[in-house]
Motif scaffolding. Structure first.
Motif, short mmCIF file in Angstrom:
data_model
loop_
_atom_site.label_atom_id
_atom_site.label_comp_id
_atom_site.label_asym_id
_atom_site.label_seq_id
_atom_site.Cartn_x
_atom_site.Cartn_y
_atom_site.Cartn_z
N THR A 33 0.84 -1.19 0.00
CA THR A 33 0.00 0.00 0.00
C THR A 33 0.88 1.24 0.00
O THR A 33 1.87 1.31 0.73
CB THR A 33 -0.91 0.03 1.25
OG1 THR A 33 -1.60 -1.21 1.34
CG2 THR A 33 -1.91 1.16 1.19
N ASP A 77 -11.02 5.18 -9.22
CA ASP A 77 -12.21 4.88 -8.43
C ASP A 77 -12.17 3.48 -7.82
O ASP A 77 -13.17 2.98 -7.32
CB ASP A 77 -13.46 5.02 -9.29
CG ASP A 77 -13.47 4.08 -10.49
OD1 ASP A 77 -12.48 3.32 -10.66
OD2 ASP A 77 -14.45 4.09 -11.24
N GLY A 78 -10.99 2.84 -7.87
CA GLY A 78 -10.85 1.52 -7.29
C GLY A 78 -11.28 0.37 -8.17
O GLY A 78 -11.21 -0.79 -7.78
N SER A 79 -11.73 0.67 -9.39
CA SER A 79 -12.17 -0.41 -10.29
C SER A 79 -10.96 -1.08 -10.93
O SER A 79 -9.83 -0.62 -10.82
CB SER A 79 -13.10 0.16 -11.37
OG SER A 79 -12.45 1.20 -12.09
N ARG A 92 -5.04 -1.60 -7.67
CA ARG A 92 -6.22 -0.75 -7.52
C ARG A 92 -5.79 0.61 -6.97
O ARG A 92 -4.96 0.69 -6.05
CB ARG A 92 -7.24 -1.39 -6.57
CG ARG A 92 -7.74 -2.76 -7.04
CD ARG A 92 -8.48 -2.66 -8.37
NE ARG A 92 -8.85 -3.97 -8.89
CZ ARG A 92 -10.03 -4.54 -8.70
NH1 ARG A 92 -10.96 -3.92 -7.99
NH2 ARG A 92 -10.29 -5.72 -9.22
N ARG A 93 -6.40 1.68 -7.55
CA ARG A 93 -6.09 3.04 -7.09
C ARG A 93 -7.37 3.75 -6.67
O ARG A 93 -8.42 3.57 -7.28
CB ARG A 93 -5.41 3.86 -8.19
CG ARG A 93 -4.05 3.36 -8.59
CD ARG A 93 -3.25 4.40 -9.33
NE ARG A 93 -4.03 5.06 -10.38
CZ ARG A 93 -3.54 6.05 -11.14
NH1 ARG A 93 -2.31 6.46 -10.97
NH2 ARG A 93 -4.28 6.60 -12.07
N PHE A 94 -7.24 4.61 -5.65
CA PHE A 94 -8.38 5.37 -5.16
C PHE A 94 -7.95 6.82 -4.95
O PHE A 94 -6.87 7.08 -4.40
CB PHE A 94 -8.87 4.81 -3.81
CG PHE A 94 -9.22 3.36 -3.84
CD1 PHE A 94 -10.52 2.96 -4.09
CD2 PHE A 94 -8.26 2.38 -3.61
CE1 PHE A 94 -10.85 1.61 -4.11
CE2 PHE A 94 -8.58 1.04 -3.62
CZ PHE A 94 -9.89 0.65 -3.87
N THR A 107 -2.82 3.76 -3.35
CA THR A 107 -2.57 2.63 -4.25
C THR A 107 -2.49 1.35 -3.44
O THR A 107 -1.71 1.26 -2.49
CB THR A 107 -1.26 2.83 -5.04
OG1 THR A 107 -1.33 4.06 -5.77
CG2 THR A 107 -1.04 1.68 -6.01
N HIS A 143 -11.65 -8.81 -1.82
CA HIS A 143 -11.71 -7.52 -2.51
C HIS A 143 -12.66 -6.56 -1.81
O HIS A 143 -12.43 -5.36 -1.72
CB HIS A 143 -12.12 -7.72 -3.96
CG HIS A 143 -11.04 -8.32 -4.79
ND1 HIS A 143 -11.19 -8.60 -6.13
CD2 HIS A 143 -9.78 -8.72 -4.50
CE1 HIS A 143 -10.10 -9.13 -6.61
NE2 HIS A 143 -9.22 -9.22 -5.64
N LYS A 147 -12.04 -2.63 -0.35
CA LYS A 147 -12.87 -1.48 -0.67
C LYS A 147 -13.39 -0.81 0.61
O LYS A 147 -13.46 0.41 0.70
CB LYS A 147 -14.02 -1.88 -1.58
CG LYS A 147 -13.58 -2.17 -3.01
CD LYS A 147 -14.78 -2.34 -3.94
CE LYS A 147 -14.32 -2.51 -5.39
NZ LYS A 147 -15.47 -2.64 -6.32
N TYR A 150 -10.67 1.24 1.99
CA TYR A 150 -10.51 2.50 1.26
C TYR A 150 -11.53 3.54 1.73
O TYR A 150 -11.20 4.70 1.98
CB TYR A 150 -10.67 2.30 -0.25
CG TYR A 150 -11.09 3.57 -0.95
CD1 TYR A 150 -10.22 4.65 -1.03
CD2 TYR A 150 -12.36 3.70 -1.47
CE1 TYR A 150 -10.61 5.84 -1.62
CE2 TYR A 150 -12.77 4.88 -2.08
CZ TYR A 150 -11.88 5.95 -2.15
OH TYR A 150 -12.27 7.11 -2.73
#
Length: 544
Positions: A33, A77-79, A92-94, A107, A143, A147, A150
């Motif tokens: 992370t 957007d975490g997708s 995944r990025r937010f 990240t 997963h 989320k 996040y």
């Protein structure tokens, strides 16, 4: 970092050793992370990306990874990414809302989606196995957990950012509310101390000045630590004369030492260049803190300062200084020597009442020295005194010398709404031979500039009927009919942030003076600004 370690450096303990180097957030989630505080700033540490790079280097036959080179492939957007990693990794990025229009980035990853993909890469090399130890497998049922993390982390980041903004506003307001009366108190004390006084009255005034300086030091330390914590510690790059710039500091320190019955000496080696460029104020700040501590913790003996030229400059135009402050004081035990550089550390509990302090001075000095490309160190032993040594990188320069014109009846328009500050500035300037025209509001200052040609504007940045930025813009636009639009403008303020100072420069303000204003600081700033203005005018005349 994984990419900098050659293959032969890895051994059977490498995976466990690498895990110990990971940040706590990574260890908490079990997934690499990384957090960025802004979209254009690099993320550090980012153990997952480094391990990802190593794997692709070790398995070059699979080809490059688009996740490492195509930022647009990783939605914020975490997708799921829009492209695939040849080795089976995903990231995944937010977006993180940080307040005040700033956005950061969280990240998570890379990680494998199936155990089989991860196992297929094992035992290629020690480097590959060490990288695999960093990159886990995250099944589909986990997963949702990521989320949820996040969402909680984003809410925390937003709340922390809001709290930080409130804290900064509070500190800025506190700075103004404390510095403004301190400016008047210290200014009046300074004027009184210049006169003939009975010894007992002088002693009382000196004690009052010492107490005021202690209070100012606390305010300065708190604001400075806030600037450091928020990454706002900036250094000026201005020409100055080293010996002339340090002389008032050494003189004041010598007087303080003499009052305590100590011997004080300060020497600058002959081979140290005098004309330099850098941040003289920060250099003086570090020296003042080290000398002040040396005097405070020395009961008898001496305090000695030595400035030499260091042998390790970066380039031909660079000058490295080595500054030593040696005392014969109480000394510091070896086990305490690193602690005193930490924030709010004073060294020994029994010193707290005898030597009141915030415990921030050495921490701030260390940050400043490192910002100047140097290092602060200590050599000490109980009962044998202490020697603090620091280095600083500066540049050769040729500063503008103050001209004779600067003290020959120059007319200065002073805008200040505090009566005590008005009296202080008028007294200091008129004693030096300047003509001071005082206004107590922005509109009255414009009236002065419209009716009289002045050589300089000296104004508080928080005036009634108009702020400093707006007022500077009107002056530069020609609102002062009798005064040239390019007249030097010096701002007086309690603000210490680099962002504020940059706004002032953009608005056309020539320089700033931090409150509380000392006599020497005010006169130095005024004479230098007038000298630069006269030099510019002479150059324009020659070119015409």
């Amino acid at each position: 970092m994984l990419t900098t370690m050659p293959h032969r450096a890895f051994n059977a303990e490498a995976p466990r050793a690498l895990k110990r180097l990971l940040d706590p957030l990574t260890l908490l989630l079990g997934v690499p992370t990384a957090v960025q505080t802004s979209l254009d700033a690099p993320a550090w540490p980012d153990p997952g990306r480094e391990a990802h790079i190593v794997l692709h280097r070790e398995f070059a036959e699979h080809g490059p990874c688009p996740l490492l080179h195509e930022e647009a492939a990783l939605p914020m957007d975490g997708s799921a990414p829009t492209v695939l990693c040849p080795l089976g990794l995903t990231v995944r990025r937010f977006a993180l809302p940080l307040g005040q229009g700033r956005t950061g980035l969280l990240t998570i990853g890379p990680y494998f989606k199936t155990p089989q993909e991860r196992q297929a890469l094992a035992q290629r090399s020690m480097a590959a196995d060490a990288a695999l130890a960093v990159l886990p497998c995250v099944p589909a049922d986990r997963h949702g957990l990521l989320k949820n993390f996040y969402r909680e982390f984003a809410a925390f980041a937003g709340t922390a950012a809001a709290a930080g903004a409130v804290k900064e506003t509070f500190l800025a307001n506190m700075s103004h509310e404390l510095r403004t009366p301190l400016n008047g108190i210290m200014g009046m004390l300074s004027l009184l101390l210049q006169g003939e006084l009975p010894d007992r009255q002088r002693q009382f005034l000196e004690l009052a000045m010492d107490a005021s300086n202690q209070l100012l030091g606390v305010v300065n330390d708190l604001l400075e630590m806030n600037n450091i914590a928020t990454g706002r510690l900036e250094l000026a790059d201005e020409p100055f004369f080293l010996r002339r710039g340090l002389a008032p500091l050494f003189s004041a320190c010598a007087e303080d030492a003499a009052r305590r019955g100590l011997t004080f000496s300060a020497t600058v080696d002959d081979d140290v260049p005098d004309a330099l460029s850098g941040d003289l104020a920060r250099l003086r700040q570090v020296l003042l803190n080290l000398i002040g501590n040396a005097v405070k913790f020395t009961q008898e003996g001496s305090v000695r300062v030595h400035i030499a030229r260091d042998a390790s400059p970066k380039g031909q135009e660079d000058v490295a200084l080595r500054c030593r402050v040696r005392d014969t004081g109480v000394g510091i035990p070896a086990e305490k020597q690193q602690l005193i550089f930490e924030r709010f550390a004073i060294g020994e509990n029994f010193l707290n009442k005898r030597h009141a302090a915030t415990g921030l001075g050495l921490s701030i000095s260390k940050e400043i020295v490192e910002k100047m490309g140097g290092r602060l160190s200590l050599a000490s032993a109980p009962g044998e005194g202490s020697e603090f040594t620091f280095t600083a990188q500066l540049r050769l320069s040729e500063p503008v010398r103050p001209t004779f014109f600067a003290c020959q009846g120059a007319v200065i328009a002073c805008a200040e709404d505090e009566p005590v500050s008005q009296l202080l500035m008028r007294s200091i300037l008129e004693d030096q031979g300047y003509v001071a025209l005082v206004a107590d509001s922005a509109l009255k200052l414009l009236d002065v500039l419209a009716g009289s040609r002045v050589d300089m504007v000296l104004m508080d940045m928080q005036l009634p009927e108009g702020g400093g930025l707006e007022l500077a813009g009107r002056i530069r636009a020609g609102a002062g009919a009798a005064t040239p639009a390019d007249v030097p403008i010096l701002g007086l303020s309690t603000a210490t942030s680099a962002e504020e100072h940059e706004k002032w420069r953009a608005a056309g303000i020539s320089g700033h003076i931090l409150k509380p204003v000392t006599r020497q600081r005010l006169l130095d700033a005024v004479s230098q600004a007038l000298a630069r203005s006269r030099s510019t005018s002479n150059l324009k005349s020659e070119q015409a």
